[in-house]
Design an enzyme around this catalytic site. Sequence first.
Site, PDB file in Angstrom:
ATOM      1  N   ILE A 112     -10.295  23.995  25.936  1.00 23.62           N
ATOM      2  CA  ILE A 112      -9.303  24.665  26.781  1.00 23.62           C
ATOM      3  C   ILE A 112      -7.971  23.912  26.800  1.00 23.62           C
ATOM      4  O   ILE A 112      -6.966  24.431  27.269  1.00 23.62           O
ATOM      5  CB  ILE A 112      -9.807  24.846  28.239  1.00 23.62           C
ATOM      6  CG1 ILE A 112     -10.087  23.493  28.909  1.00 23.62           C
ATOM      7  CG2 ILE A 112     -11.001  25.752  28.293  1.00 23.62           C
ATOM      8  CD1 ILE A 112     -10.305  23.598  30.420  1.00 23.62           C
ATOM      9  N   ASP A 113      -7.969  22.667  26.297  1.00 25.09           N
ATOM     10  CA  ASP A 113      -6.804  21.787  26.506  1.00 25.09           C
ATOM     11  C   ASP A 113      -5.584  22.128  25.639  1.00 25.09           C
ATOM     12  O   ASP A 113      -4.485  21.658  25.917  1.00 25.09           O
ATOM     13  CB  ASP A 113      -7.189  20.328  26.248  1.00 25.09           C
ATOM     14  CG  ASP A 113      -8.310  19.869  27.166  1.00 25.09           C
ATOM     15  OD1 ASP A 113      -8.526  20.519  28.203  1.00 25.09           O
ATOM     16  OD2 ASP A 113      -8.980  18.876  26.833  1.00 25.09           O
ATOM     17  N   GLN A 237     -12.493  26.784  35.262  1.00 26.39           N
ATOM     18  CA  GLN A 237     -11.585  27.113  34.139  1.00 26.39           C
ATOM     19  C   GLN A 237     -12.309  27.132  32.803  1.00 26.39           C
ATOM     20  O   GLN A 237     -11.765  27.542  31.792  1.00 26.39           O
ATOM     21  CB  GLN A 237     -10.462  26.066  34.059  1.00 26.39           C
ATOM     22  CG  GLN A 237      -9.524  26.111  35.220  1.00 26.39           C
ATOM     23  CD  GLN A 237      -8.823  24.768  35.424  1.00 26.39           C
ATOM     24  OE1 GLN A 237      -7.689  24.603  35.041  1.00 26.39           O
ATOM     25  NE2 GLN A 237      -9.529  23.804  35.999  1.00 26.39           N
TER      26      GLN A 237
END
Length: 304
Positions: A112-113, A237
Site C-alpha cells: 500500500i506504501d 487500510q
Amino acid sequence: MNAAIRGCVRAGLKAGFEIDGIMRGYAGLLKEEIIPLNHRSVSNIISHGGTILKTARSKEFATPSGKEAAVKILLKHNIDALIVIGGDGSYRGAAELWQKFDYPVIGLPGTIDNDLNGTDQTIGCHTAVNTALDAIDKIRDTAHSMERVFIVEVMGNKSGYIAVEVALGAGAEDVIVPGRKFDYERMCRDIKEGNKKGKISWIIVVAEGAGHAHEIANTITTMTGLETRFVVLGHIQRGGTPTGQDRIMATRLGAAAIDLIQQGMFGKAVGVLQDEINVIDIKDATHKEFRHLDDFCHLIKLLT
Ligand code: F6P
C-alpha cells in the site's frame, strides 16, 4: 494481491506452465509450504482483499543462509522461476536471489506504501487511499459537529504517499510527512487564527513515519487550548474490497510477469507507468522518491 495472483495463474496456465503457489511468502518457502494452483484455485478471488496465499515476514530469509536455503528448496521442487508480489523488503530479497544465486525472479509491486520505482502506483495503494478517505469523511462529521481538531494517522511506512494523497482527497487542513520539516508553531498559530475567524473543524493527516498521532494531539491541545482527538487508521487500510483501478492494474501486472518469463527476462520488476507496462531491473525498484510531495503539500495549504 489476489487479482495479481489470478493474473499470473490464468496467464501462466494458458502459456503452458505449471503453477505452484508459495504460502506465507519467504517464511512459507523456507518451510516448503508449496501448493499446486489450477484454474479453479483462483476462481472468485479478484474482488477479495488480502491474499489467498497469505503473507508473513521472515527474519530467517533475510540472512544469507536463509536465501541459500530458499534457492535449494525452489530447485528441489523444480520451480524454474519465482514471481514475488511484495514491497521493498520482498523486492530486496528477490534481487539478491537473482544477483547472488542466479535464481530467476520477477517482482510485482504489492504494497500500500507506493514506495517502489518503475511504477506510478503499487497494488493496494489506491484501495488504501480510498479506505482512508472514507474513514476521514466520517471523522469530519464529528469534527464539524463537535468543533474539534482531529489528527488522523495513516500507514505508509517511511513514505508519505498515502498521507498526502489522503490529505488532498479529504480536504484536510494540514499534512505531516516523513523527511519534510514541519512547523508545529505555524500550524497551531493557523488553528488559533482560523478559530477566531469561525473555522470550527480541522483534520490534520500524519504519516506513520512522521510522528505519533497522540503526541501531536497533545502538542496541539497544549499550544492552542483546543480540544483535539486522534485516530490511528492502522490496518483497516490494508483490507477490504479492492478498487477497480487496483484490480485492473494487478491483473495486467500478473499477465505481464508471465510474458517476461516466456521471453526469458529475469531479475526484473514490472510496473505500470503512464498506463503502459514498464519493466526495470528489480535492484533499481526497491525505493522511490515521491517527486510531487512538495507540490501536494503546498496545494493542501493553499486550499485550506
Ligand atoms: O509496508 C506495508 C505496511 O502496511 C506499512 O504501511 C506499515 O508500516 C506496515 O506494513 C505494517 O506492518 P505490520 O502489519 O507488520 O505491522
